[in-house]
Design a protein around this motif. Structure first.
Motif, short mmCIF file in Angstrom:
data_model
loop_
_atom_site.label_atom_id
_atom_site.label_comp_id
_atom_site.label_asym_id
_atom_site.label_seq_id
_atom_site.Cartn_x
_atom_site.Cartn_y
_atom_site.Cartn_z
N ILE A 149 0.84 -1.21 0.00
CA ILE A 149 0.00 0.00 0.00
C ILE A 149 0.87 1.25 0.00
O ILE A 149 0.66 2.19 -0.78
N ARG A 150 1.89 1.27 0.87
CA ARG A 150 2.76 2.45 0.95
C ARG A 150 3.62 2.60 -0.30
O ARG A 150 3.94 3.72 -0.70
N ASP A 151 3.97 1.48 -0.92
CA ASP A 151 4.76 1.53 -2.15
C ASP A 151 3.97 2.16 -3.28
O ASP A 151 4.55 2.76 -4.21
N ASP A 152 2.65 2.04 -3.21
CA ASP A 152 1.78 2.57 -4.27
C ASP A 152 1.43 4.04 -4.05
O ASP A 152 0.69 4.62 -4.84
N ARG A 153 1.95 4.62 -2.97
CA ARG A 153 1.63 6.01 -2.64
C ARG A 153 2.93 6.82 -2.53
O ARG A 153 3.98 6.28 -2.23
N PRO A 154 2.86 8.13 -2.78
CA PRO A 154 4.06 8.96 -2.65
C PRO A 154 4.51 9.08 -1.19
O PRO A 154 3.71 8.92 -0.27
N CYS A 155 5.78 9.33 -1.02
CA CYS A 155 6.31 9.57 0.32
C CYS A 155 5.60 10.77 0.94
O CYS A 155 5.50 11.83 0.31
N PRO A 156 5.09 10.65 2.15
CA PRO A 156 4.37 11.78 2.78
C PRO A 156 5.28 12.99 2.99
O PRO A 156 6.50 12.85 3.16
N ASP A 157 4.70 14.15 2.98
CA ASP A 157 5.45 15.38 3.25
C ASP A 157 6.09 15.31 4.64
O ASP A 157 5.48 14.83 5.60
N GLY A 158 7.33 15.78 4.71
CA GLY A 158 8.01 15.81 5.99
C GLY A 158 8.70 14.52 6.38
O GLY A 158 9.34 14.45 7.43
N VAL A 159 8.56 13.48 5.53
CA VAL A 159 9.20 12.19 5.80
C VAL A 159 10.43 12.06 4.90
O VAL A 159 10.36 12.37 3.71
N GLU A 160 11.53 11.58 5.46
CA GLU A 160 12.77 11.43 4.69
C GLU A 160 12.57 10.33 3.64
O GLU A 160 12.28 9.18 3.98
N PRO A 161 12.72 10.64 2.34
CA PRO A 161 12.35 9.72 1.27
C PRO A 161 13.12 8.40 1.26
O PRO A 161 12.51 7.34 1.05
N VAL A 162 14.43 8.42 1.50
CA VAL A 162 15.20 7.18 1.46
C VAL A 162 14.78 6.25 2.60
O VAL A 162 14.59 5.05 2.40
N GLY A 163 14.62 6.81 3.80
CA GLY A 163 14.18 6.00 4.93
C GLY A 163 12.80 5.40 4.69
O GLY A 163 12.55 4.23 5.03
N TYR A 164 11.91 6.19 4.10
CA TYR A 164 10.56 5.71 3.78
C TYR A 164 10.64 4.55 2.80
O TYR A 164 10.00 3.50 2.98
N TYR A 165 11.44 4.72 1.76
CA TYR A 165 11.61 3.70 0.73
C TYR A 165 12.15 2.40 1.33
O TYR A 165 11.64 1.31 1.04
N LEU A 166 13.16 2.50 2.18
CA LEU A 166 13.75 1.30 2.78
C LEU A 166 12.77 0.61 3.72
O LEU A 166 12.74 -0.63 3.79
N ASP A 167 11.97 1.38 4.43
CA ASP A 167 10.93 0.78 5.28
C ASP A 167 9.91 0.02 4.45
O ASP A 167 9.43 -1.05 4.85
N VAL A 168 9.56 0.58 3.30
CA VAL A 168 8.63 -0.10 2.39
C VAL A 168 9.21 -1.43 1.94
O VAL A 168 8.52 -2.46 1.93
N LEU A 169 10.48 -1.43 1.55
CA LEU A 169 11.11 -2.67 1.10
C LEU A 169 11.16 -3.70 2.22
O LEU A 169 10.96 -4.90 1.98
N ALA A 170 11.44 -3.25 3.44
CA ALA A 170 11.49 -4.18 4.57
C ALA A 170 10.15 -4.88 4.75
O ALA A 170 10.10 -6.08 5.05
N ASP A 171 9.06 -4.14 4.57
CA ASP A 171 7.73 -4.72 4.75
C ASP A 171 7.30 -5.58 3.56
O ASP A 171 6.88 -6.72 3.73
N LYS A 172 7.41 -5.03 2.36
CA LYS A 172 6.80 -5.72 1.21
C LYS A 172 7.63 -6.90 0.71
O LYS A 172 7.08 -7.82 0.10
N THR A 173 8.95 -6.88 0.95
CA THR A 173 9.80 -7.98 0.49
C THR A 173 10.54 -8.64 1.64
O THR A 173 10.57 -9.87 1.74
N GLY A 174 11.13 -7.84 2.53
CA GLY A 174 11.92 -8.40 3.61
C GLY A 174 11.12 -9.27 4.57
O GLY A 174 11.61 -10.30 5.04
N GLY A 175 9.88 -8.88 4.86
CA GLY A 175 9.09 -9.59 5.86
C GLY A 175 8.84 -11.04 5.51
O GLY A 175 8.97 -11.93 6.37
N LEU A 176 8.48 -11.32 4.26
CA LEU A 176 8.17 -12.70 3.87
C LEU A 176 9.44 -13.54 3.81
O LEU A 176 9.43 -14.72 4.21
N ILE A 177 10.53 -12.98 3.33
CA ILE A 177 11.78 -13.74 3.28
C ILE A 177 12.29 -13.99 4.69
O ILE A 177 12.85 -15.06 4.98
#
Length: 336
Positions: free
Chosen positions: A159-187
């Motif tokens: 869900i978060r991967d399909d939406r833009p990074c929210p205002d005021g949130v650091e983009p790289v950290g947001y992106y890495l958190d998305v990867l941790a959830d959508k790919t890292g969690g299942l592996i």
């Protein structure tokens, strides 16, 4: 399928012994048998649609479950069920991903949504999640809780991967958190289940969970890099697909953060709608391939894979930990 392995068994992990390779191949054969059986339905159409993408996967996650189990007592029926459930969850997510991406192909196979329509593809994905849940229910309440948490993370990340990074949130950290959830969690769950159901001590199970999460992040980072760096469909999709879809991956985020005036044209392209602009995509790819951001993202990807390997240090140096290190190195060797 658990007999003595042939001395010339094909290697599933480079450098692994014939004995370990044979055990892993035998385990994968048992996973495939259970997987195919679970896909069967009294309705022929449901069986067909459920198995539509079954042959396109590499069984990476079940292999990791089986390899992690080698840290303990090895595979048994519970390990095979856990490995199969993980693959079912992964397969279910592919049906949903293709609907979201409006994909026409999935690794050179017509996507389920293109063949059967979006509604059927979504429902087949849901059905596969249900099949996975039925298997995990046989493994006890802790396994069910882990699966539920994994499912929530996978969906939240998507869900978060399909939406833009929210205002005021650091983009790289947001992106890495998305990867941790959508790919890292299942592996992470794949590795955790293997150690857990092979009777490993809790600290070993936790190491494998953390290793799996870092491995998953590195895996996705490498795929994202290939979308830019690959000259052909090495990553299983047309290069520049993420740019066309407006997905801001790590090299894109690094390039956008640049304050160099020479990057103005590249940044203009990266902020524009490239969905129907083939020339713009090609120009952006050319500029990105020559930009320091690509090398910076490559270094970060290798660092994450190294972190996964370093987590294994308390487990010593043996055939299984060596294989796990090889797996971590292999997911990023594609982007050397």
């Amino acid at each position: 399928m658990s007999g003595t392995p042939a001395a010339d068994a094909p290697s599933v992990i480079p450098g692994a012994s014939a004995e370990l390779t044979g055990r892993l191949l035998a385990g994968l054969a048992e996973v495939n048998t259970l997987f195919e059986g679970v896909l069967q339905s009294e309705d022929g159409f449901i069986t067909e649609a459920s198995g539509h993408l079954a042959g396109s996967g590499k069984r990476f996650r079940p292999l990791l479950t089986l390899l992690a189990a080698e840290l303990g007592t090895g595979r048994d029926d519970q390990v095979v069920k856990a490995a199969t459930a993980v693959e079912l969850i992964h397969m279910a997510s592919l049906y949903h991903d293709d609907v979201m991406d409006e994909a026409e192909l999935r690794r050179a196979v017509v996507s389920a949504n293109a063949r059967y329509g979006n509604s059927t593809a979504i429902l087949i994905g849901d059905l596969l999640f249900g099949r996975a849940s039925a298997l995990v229910a046989d493994l006890g309440p802790e396994a069910v809780r882990i699966q539920a948490d994994t499912f929530v993370r996978l969906c939240s990340g998507q869900i978060r991967d399909d939406r833009p990074c929210p205002d005021g949130v650091e983009p790289v950290g947001y992106y890495l958190d998305v990867l941790a959830d959508k790919t890292g969690g299942l592996i992470a769950t794949a590795a955790r289940y293997g150690a857990m159901f092979a009777g490993c001590e809790p600290h070993v199970v936790e190491i494998m969970r953390r290793y799996g999460e870092q491995l998953g992040i590195a895996f996705q980072l490498a795929d994202d890099l290939l979308d830019i760096a690959a000259e052909s469909e090495q990553s299983g999709k047309t290069p520049g697909t993420d740019l066309r879809e407006g997905v801001r991956t790590l090299p894109v985020l690094y390039a956008l953060a640049s304050s160099d005036p020479a990057d103005a044209r590249l940044q203009e392209l990266l902020r524009s709608d490239l969905s129907e602009d083939d020339a713009g995509v090609e120009e952006a790819l050319t500029l990105l391939r020559a930009h320091p951001a690509l090398e910076e993202a490559r270094r970060y990807t290798h660092a994450v894979a190294q972190e996964a390997q370093d987590l294994l240090t308390p487990l010593g140096d043996n055939e299984v930990t060596q294989a796990l290190r090889t797996v971590a190195a292999g997911v990023v060797d594609r982007v050397v």
